[in-house]
Design a protein around this motif. Structure first.
Motif, PDB file in Angstrom:
ATOM      1  N   CYS A 158      -1.970  -3.881  -3.287  1.00  0.00           N
ATOM      2  CA  CYS A 158      -3.205  -4.372  -2.659  1.00  0.00           C
ATOM      3  C   CYS A 158      -4.410  -4.156  -3.576  1.00  0.00           C
ATOM      4  O   CYS A 158      -4.639  -3.054  -4.063  1.00  0.00           O
ATOM      5  N   ILE A 196       0.877  -1.173   0.000  1.00  0.00           N
ATOM      6  CA  ILE A 196       0.000   0.000   0.000  1.00  0.00           C
ATOM      7  C   ILE A 196       0.912   1.219   0.000  1.00  0.00           C
ATOM      8  O   ILE A 196       1.599   1.485   0.991  1.00  0.00           O
ATOM      9  N   ARG A 256     -11.886  -3.825   0.662  1.00  0.00           N
ATOM     10  CA  ARG A 256     -12.179  -3.534   2.063  1.00  0.00           C
ATOM     11  C   ARG A 256     -11.063  -2.762   2.744  1.00  0.00           C
ATOM     12  O   ARG A 256     -11.316  -1.990   3.669  1.00  0.00           O
ATOM     13  N   GLN A 257      -9.826  -2.978   2.321  1.00  0.00           N
ATOM     14  CA  GLN A 257      -8.711  -2.246   2.923  1.00  0.00           C
ATOM     15  C   GLN A 257      -8.873  -0.746   2.699  1.00  0.00           C
ATOM     16  O   GLN A 257      -8.686   0.067   3.602  1.00  0.00           O
ATOM     17  N   TYR A 258      -9.265  -0.387   1.482  1.00  0.00           N
ATOM     18  CA  TYR A 258      -9.437   1.032   1.162  1.00  0.00           C
ATOM     19  C   TYR A 258     -10.714   1.588   1.799  1.00  0.00           C
ATOM     20  O   TYR A 258     -10.776   2.775   2.125  1.00  0.00           O
ATOM     21  N   GLU A 282      -7.496  -5.387  -2.455  1.00  0.00           N
ATOM     22  CA  GLU A 282      -8.624  -5.643  -1.567  1.00  0.00           C
ATOM     23  C   GLU A 282      -9.429  -4.371  -1.326  1.00  0.00           C
ATOM     24  O   GLU A 282      -8.944  -3.419  -0.706  1.00  0.00           O
TER      25      GLU A 282
END
Length: 328
Positions: free
Chosen positions: A34, A27, A38-40, A36
């Protein structure tokens, strides 16, 4: 070793070459490895909480000036004061369960303690609820009133003799065989709606979770606003499809989320004695939750027909704002 090769190796070692497959680059900026979503979403959640008050979002010497734009993309007014932010809330399942426990414990001593006990057998009872107590009756009535082109929808009455269960679960769906939909003349008009159509709304409503939910108010206004935000990075909007006896009905993800918000604000609690009024946010247009897209900085920003209902946040800006909140 050539000078260019040495320079490249040095960049990879200190993490400045963001194209290389280094853990430092998992990141970083628009070259983040990344994928994903959900991470953001977590980063966006942090930003909405950190900059809850309008004055904190104004551009200053130590504030990078991207926050105001992010709030705008999310559908929040310039003078919005954020009160609460929820990550992937399961509103329907949780309100259903709390309603069920309140009804089942209403004549039990130490009611407040019983409601919090997960291992109590009282919560496993399968009991028919009175119409005014039943979450399921309210939900089915709401869904039926959303169907266009069906007469008498404003005067329907739902008779549900099944037990109070989570209608989002496969094992419980057969309970709707005990459903009757009556008009003002007490005639069963359930065939006009069709079980598949009801199922295609009720089941996803019980299971859907917006990525982010925001409760906020404007200035001195007491009435609260409820905003649902659906975030996308590489994925597309989902479609829920359900049906019985070979019949299939579908509904878009963001429409279902809007129906949840509308049900909570304008139907479930409309007769409750509460000092806090809740309304749908103006950030949700055309009966859909707010769509936010995370995009790489070097991608072309999409041109949409209606910029008020859709927007994009550059990953680089999102990550930079997150680092300001939690500097390493």
């Amino acid at each position: 070793m050539s000078e260019n090769t040495m320079k490249k190796n040095e960049q990879e070692q200190d993490g400045t070459n963001n194209i290389s497959p280094s853990m430092k680059n998992f990141i970083c900026d628009e070259y983040s490895i990344c994928r994903e979503e959900r991470q953001y979403v977590v980063f966006l959640y942090d930003i909405l909480r950190k900059y809850a008050k309008p004055e904190s979002r104004k551009k200053t010497e130590d504030q990078i000036g991207k926050v105001e734009e992010i709030f705008k993309v999310c559908g929040l007014e310039d003078n919005a004061i954020v009160e609460k932010v929820f990550y992937e809330p399961a509103f329907m399942r949780d309100f259903f369960e709390r309603n069920r426990r309140l009804v089942l414990t209403k004549n039990i001593p130490d009611r407040e303690k019983k409601i919090l006990q997960n291992d109590s057998t009282i919560y496993k009872e399968q009991r028919n609820f009175e119409e005014k107590e039943s979450f399921n009756v309210k939900l089915i009535e709401y869904v039926c009133k959303q169907k266009p082109g069906v007469g008498c929808t404003k005067n329907i009455k739902v008779e549900y003799s099944g037990y109070e269960c989570n209608l989002g679960q496969n094992k419980n769906w057969a309970e709707l065989e005990k459903l009757r939909i009556l008009n003002e003349n007490c005639e069963d008009i359930g065939y006009k709606f069709g079980r598949s159509w009801i199922e295609s709304k009720v089941r996803p409503m019980m299971n859907a979770q917006p990525d982010i939910a925001v409760i906020y108010h404007i200035g001195e206004e007491k009435k609260k606003n409820l905003l649902f935000i659906e975030c996308k990075y590489l994925s597309r909007e989902s479609t829920y499809t359900y049906g019985t006896n070979g019949e299939k009905e579908s509904e878009k993800q963001r429409k279902i989320q809007w129906m949840i918000a509308d049900f909570l604000c304008n139907y479930l609690f409309e007769n409750e004695d509460s000092e806090v009024e809740m309304k749908l946010s103006s950030g949700m247009k055309e009966k859909q939750s707010r769509l936010v897209k995370f995009v790489r900085g070097r991608e072309t920003k999409a041109i949409t027909e209606n910029e008020d209902t859709r927007g994009e946040i550059f990953l680089k800006d999102l990550i930079e704002c997150e680092k300001r909140i939690f500097p390493l």
